[in-house]
Design a protein around this motif. Structure first.
Motif, mmCIF file in Angstrom:
data_model
loop_
_atom_site.group_PDB
_atom_site.id
_atom_site.type_symbol
_atom_site.label_atom_id
_atom_site.label_comp_id
_atom_site.label_asym_id
_atom_site.label_seq_id
_atom_site.Cartn_x
_atom_site.Cartn_y
_atom_site.Cartn_z
ATOM 1 N N TYR A 470 0.696 -1.088 -0.090
ATOM 2 C CA TYR A 470 -0.025 -0.006 0.039
ATOM 3 C C TYR A 470 0.918 1.323 0.166
ATOM 4 N N ASP A 471 1.888 1.204 0.610
ATOM 5 C CA ASP A 471 2.674 2.687 0.772
ATOM 6 C C ASP A 471 3.134 3.243 -0.469
ATOM 7 N N PRO A 472 3.532 2.561 -1.326
ATOM 8 C CA PRO A 472 4.247 3.320 -2.547
ATOM 9 C C PRO A 472 3.046 3.991 -3.353
ATOM 10 N N ALA A 473 1.754 3.416 -3.548
ATOM 11 C CA ALA A 473 0.620 4.106 -4.190
ATOM 12 C C ALA A 473 0.117 5.017 -3.361
ATOM 13 N N LEU A 474 0.050 5.119 -1.979
ATOM 14 C CA LEU A 474 -0.518 6.090 -1.117
ATOM 15 C C LEU A 474 0.284 7.292 -1.082
ATOM 16 N N ASP A 475 1.724 6.983 -0.681
ATOM 17 C CA ASP A 475 2.507 8.119 -0.702
ATOM 18 C C ASP A 475 2.804 9.021 -1.789
ATOM 19 N N THR A 476 2.844 8.221 -3.189
ATOM 20 C CA THR A 476 2.930 9.081 -4.289
ATOM 21 C C THR A 476 1.984 9.752 -4.841
ATOM 22 N N GLY A 477 0.530 9.692 -4.156
ATOM 23 C CA GLY A 477 -0.505 10.156 -4.581
ATOM 24 C C GLY A 477 -1.327 9.514 -5.997
ATOM 25 N N SER A 478 -0.762 8.395 -6.055
ATOM 26 C CA SER A 478 -1.049 7.365 -7.219
ATOM 27 C C SER A 478 -2.575 6.787 -6.998
ATOM 28 N N VAL A 479 -3.090 6.948 -5.624
ATOM 29 C CA VAL A 479 -4.505 6.252 -5.747
ATOM 30 C C VAL A 479 -5.073 7.356 -4.429
ATOM 31 N N ASP A 480 -6.457 7.011 -4.546
ATOM 32 C CA ASP A 480 -7.492 7.944 -3.580
ATOM 33 C C ASP A 480 -7.416 7.645 -2.255
ATOM 34 N N PRO A 481 -6.702 8.444 -1.315
ATOM 35 C CA PRO A 481 -6.672 7.929 -0.091
ATOM 36 C C PRO A 481 -8.007 7.753 0.826
ATOM 37 N N GLU A 482 -8.775 8.526 0.548
ATOM 38 C CA GLU A 482 -10.160 8.049 1.148
ATOM 39 C C GLU A 482 -10.987 7.055 0.804
ATOM 40 N N LYS A 483 -10.482 6.376 -0.436
ATOM 41 C CA LYS A 483 -10.692 5.090 -0.639
ATOM 42 C C LYS A 483 -9.856 3.985 -0.143
ATOM 43 N N THR A 484 -8.811 4.155 -0.250
ATOM 44 C CA THR A 484 -7.302 3.260 -0.168
ATOM 45 C C THR A 484 -7.013 3.116 1.373
ATOM 46 N N LEU A 485 -7.071 4.395 1.962
ATOM 47 C CA LEU A 485 -6.544 4.324 3.454
ATOM 48 C C LEU A 485 -7.311 3.368 4.315
ATOM 49 N N PRO A 486 -8.651 3.393 4.467
ATOM 50 C CA PRO A 486 -9.308 2.500 5.212
ATOM 51 C C PRO A 486 -9.108 1.185 4.905
ATOM 52 N N LYS A 487 -9.019 0.568 3.595
ATOM 53 C CA LYS A 487 -8.463 -0.635 3.589
ATOM 54 C C LYS A 487 -7.147 -1.167 4.056
ATOM 55 N N TYR A 488 -6.162 -0.162 3.813
ATOM 56 C CA TYR A 488 -4.740 -0.087 4.392
ATOM 57 C C TYR A 488 -4.782 -0.438 5.926
ATOM 58 N N THR A 489 -5.604 0.526 6.514
ATOM 59 C CA THR A 489 -5.752 0.416 8.222
ATOM 60 C C THR A 489 -6.334 -1.090 8.659
ATOM 61 N N GLU A 490 -7.348 -1.562 7.856
ATOM 62 C CA GLU A 490 -7.851 -2.477 8.273
ATOM 63 C C GLU A 490 -6.805 -3.551 8.044
ATOM 64 N N LYS A 491 -5.988 -3.628 7.128
ATOM 65 C CA LYS A 491 -5.100 -4.815 6.923
ATOM 66 C C LYS A 491 -3.806 -4.420 7.765
ATOM 67 N N LEU A 492 -3.613 -3.650 8.165
ATOM 68 C CA LEU A 492 -2.565 -3.344 9.191
ATOM 69 C C LEU A 492 -3.031 -3.852 10.615
ATOM 70 N N LYS A 493 -4.160 -3.596 10.963
ATOM 71 C CA LYS A 493 -4.931 -4.144 12.270
ATOM 72 C C LYS A 493 -4.922 -5.742 12.273
ATOM 73 N N ALA A 494 -5.353 -6.242 10.997
ATOM 74 C CA ALA A 494 -5.420 -7.679 11.022
ATOM 75 C C ALA A 494 -3.979 -8.210 10.916
ATOM 76 N N ALA A 495 -2.983 -7.549 10.710
ATOM 77 C CA ALA A 495 -1.604 -8.170 10.693
ATOM 78 C C ALA A 495 -0.855 -7.943 12.019
ATOM 79 N N GLY A 496 -1.354 -7.299 12.972
ATOM 80 C CA GLY A 496 -1.079 -7.383 14.457
ATOM 81 C C GLY A 496 -0.433 -5.878 14.615
ATOM 82 N N LEU A 497 -0.739 -4.894 14.051
ATOM 83 C CA LEU A 497 -0.362 -3.440 14.272
ATOM 84 C C LEU A 497 -0.513 -3.214 15.607
#
Length: 520
Positions: A470-497
């Motif tokens: 997720y980081d490359p696309a989010l940090d470079t503005g390549s994807v919409d953070p409003e749509k992608t960040l919630p998915k990223y956060t969910e995966k981080l939490k599931a992985a043990g954040l």
């Protein structure tokens, strides 16, 4: 407890004697003997064994005259440590994938560039590096003490203390500037041509009219080049302290005083920066391949079609970079963040010895020479005198027509930077300014602490993979953070954040408590 106390003592003493330390490092008299090589006994021991080829792996573009420089390096190394060197640069864009593959496949090599922002702690947990200050290390013993005395004599203890993981050094830090600052480097000749007032740029938002003007008036140029690792959310720009390894989530803010460990993805500054970067991408200011490009920032500028990059800064970084990519006098830098010092800076550029090395002793001897031998150090960094540069004075050099054939621009990676020559296009007081740069930097509240990832290594491995997704696309503005960040956060939490956050907080609190006890 003793280890904590030693850390505190070093931290307290460091800012009193650091200037003196750097002054001592500025000359060529830190070597273990007059020639800057290992001690006579060590040298004789190496000469009594079969000659060995060292393989050094580091990020950077292969140079046209690399073979010629290797030959010159070997003429120095052969009589000193009975070794030769094979330089193995890997283009920045391929660095993470290729270096990680080399580690995972247990490929045989000797020396590897490593840094806290580039997965050092994670690779230590994978067994990639030998502990260098371990008295019980198999048949080798304490490599630093036995074969790296020049490092110990010239490098401030703060660097080695700050780079330790669980009390051990798994790499030798470069002797360089200590503070960190984020900003941009831009083509000053293009700015002049377009009549741009760069003095007004203080924040990311201030860049918009500049980038717009470049896009409109120079459609052949990319206004802002971004790549993974060099964005407005890079640790040096966002001012986050990952407490030892920037690839492991959860941070404190090094430009503030709070010691609360927080999730990066929940920081206001992180979210705001994602939105601004996305806006710039949609407006056509940023290269479309930012999330996937294999091009390094220096090579992007060198190509001639890039106006601006994001970069960690230090005094004279613009001139230093310009000399490395044949753009002398055409680059300027703008500082956009506070100057800060964290443990991450002490481990921001290091050379480690691979656990696959067949001769760690000779590898340590070579690293030691990079910290003590002025001729060897400058040959690796600038090439052959009279060919790739000419001397103006003892420490000032000028470019030649062949400079472009060997100009790795990697002096911050190798050994003791205070042994480096200074280009005639740079400030002759460069090293003095480095010392000033460190003096008034804001100290991170976590300075001196390094997170031990061992208790949560399974979660760390999982989260590093999520970050890569997720980081490359989010940090470079390549994807919409409003749509992608919630998915990223969910995966981080599931992985043990949450587990990593709790473990980091627990270890940091114990470190801070030990500091309080020692002050009583």
């Amino acid at each position: 407890m003793k280890a904590w106390r030693r850390n505190v003592i070093v931290l307290f003493a460091f800012f009193l004697f650091f200037t003196l330390t750097l002054t001592g490092c500025g000359g060529d008299n830190g070597s273990m003997n007059e020639a800057g090589g290992p001690s006579k006994g060590d040298s004789q021991s190496a000469m009594g064994q079969k000659s060995y080829k060292l393989k050094m792996v580091y990020p950077g573009s292969p140079q046209p005259d690399q073979a010629k420089v290797e030959e010159a390096l070997n003429k120095i190394l052969q009589p000193k440590i009975n070794a030769t060197i094979e330089l193995m640069p890997i283009d920045w864009g391929q660095w993470d994938n290729k270096s990680n593959l080399m580690i995972a496949s247990r490929e045989k090599f000797d020396i590897l560039f490593t840094a806290q922002w580039n997965g050092h702690a994670v690779n230590v947990s994978k067994g990639a590096f030998l502990p260098l200050n371990d008295d019980g290390l198999d048949k080798y013993g304490n490599l630093l003490k036995k074969y790296g005395q020049g490092v110990l004599d010239t490098l401030s203890p703060m660097f080695l203390e700050g780079a330790k993981i669980n009390g051990k050094n798994y790499a030798v830090p470069t002797n360089k500037e200590l503070a960190a600052q984020g900003g941009v480097i831009y083509r000053s000749d293009i700015a002049k041509e377009l009549g741009l007032d760069m003095t007004r740029v203080k924040t990311i938002q201030d860049l918009e009219p500049i980038l717009y003007a470049v896009k409109e008036k120079r459609p052949d140029m990319i206004p802002l080049f971004l790549r993974q690792g060099d964005t407005f959310n890079a640790h040096y720009f966002a001012q986050t302290d990952a407490l030892g390894d920037a690839t492991i989530p959860c941070v404190i803010l090094k430009d503030q005083d709070s010691t609360k460990v927080v999730k990066t993805s929940e920081l206001d500054r992180y979210k705001e920066t994602l939105k601004m970067t996305r806006d710039y991408m949609k407006k056509g200011f940023i290269n479309k391949d930012a999330a996937t490009t294999s091009l390094g920032t220096g090579d992007a500028l060198k190509a001639g079609n890039v106006f601006m990059i994001v970069s960690p800064l230090k005094p004279g970084k613009d001139a230093e970079m310009a000399n490395g990519i044949n753009l002398q006098g055409k680059l300027k830098q703008i500082e956009m963040t506070a100057k800060t010092v964290s443990t991450g800076e002490t481990a921001g550029s290091m050379l480690g010895i691979s656990t696959t090395s067949d001769d760690p002793v000779r590898a340590m001897m070579f690293i030691n020479l990079l910290h003590t031998d002025k001729e060897l150090n400058n040959l690796l960094n600038f090439g052959i005198e009279g060919v790739h540069y000419r001397k103006v004075s003892d420490n000032i050099i000028k470019a030649t027509d062949a400079t472009k054939n060997y100009s790795p621009g990697a002096s911050w990676m190798f050994g003791n930077q205070f042994l480096n020559y200074i280009w005639d296009t740079e400030d002759p007081q460069k090293w003095d300014k480095f010392k000033e740069f460190n003096k008034d930097a804001k100290k991170s509240p976590g300075l001196g602490f390094t997170f031990n990832a061992e208790p949560v290594k399974t979660e760390v491995a999982a989260l590093v993979n999520v970050g890569k997704e997720y980081d490359p696309a989010l940090d470079t503005g390549s994807v919409d953070p409003e749509k992608t960040l919630p998915k990223y956060t969910e995966k981080l939490k599931a992985a043990g954040l949450d587990k990593i956050q709790a473990e980091k907080q627990k270890q940091l609190d114990a470190f801070l408590a030990s500091k309080t006890q020692d002050r009583r």
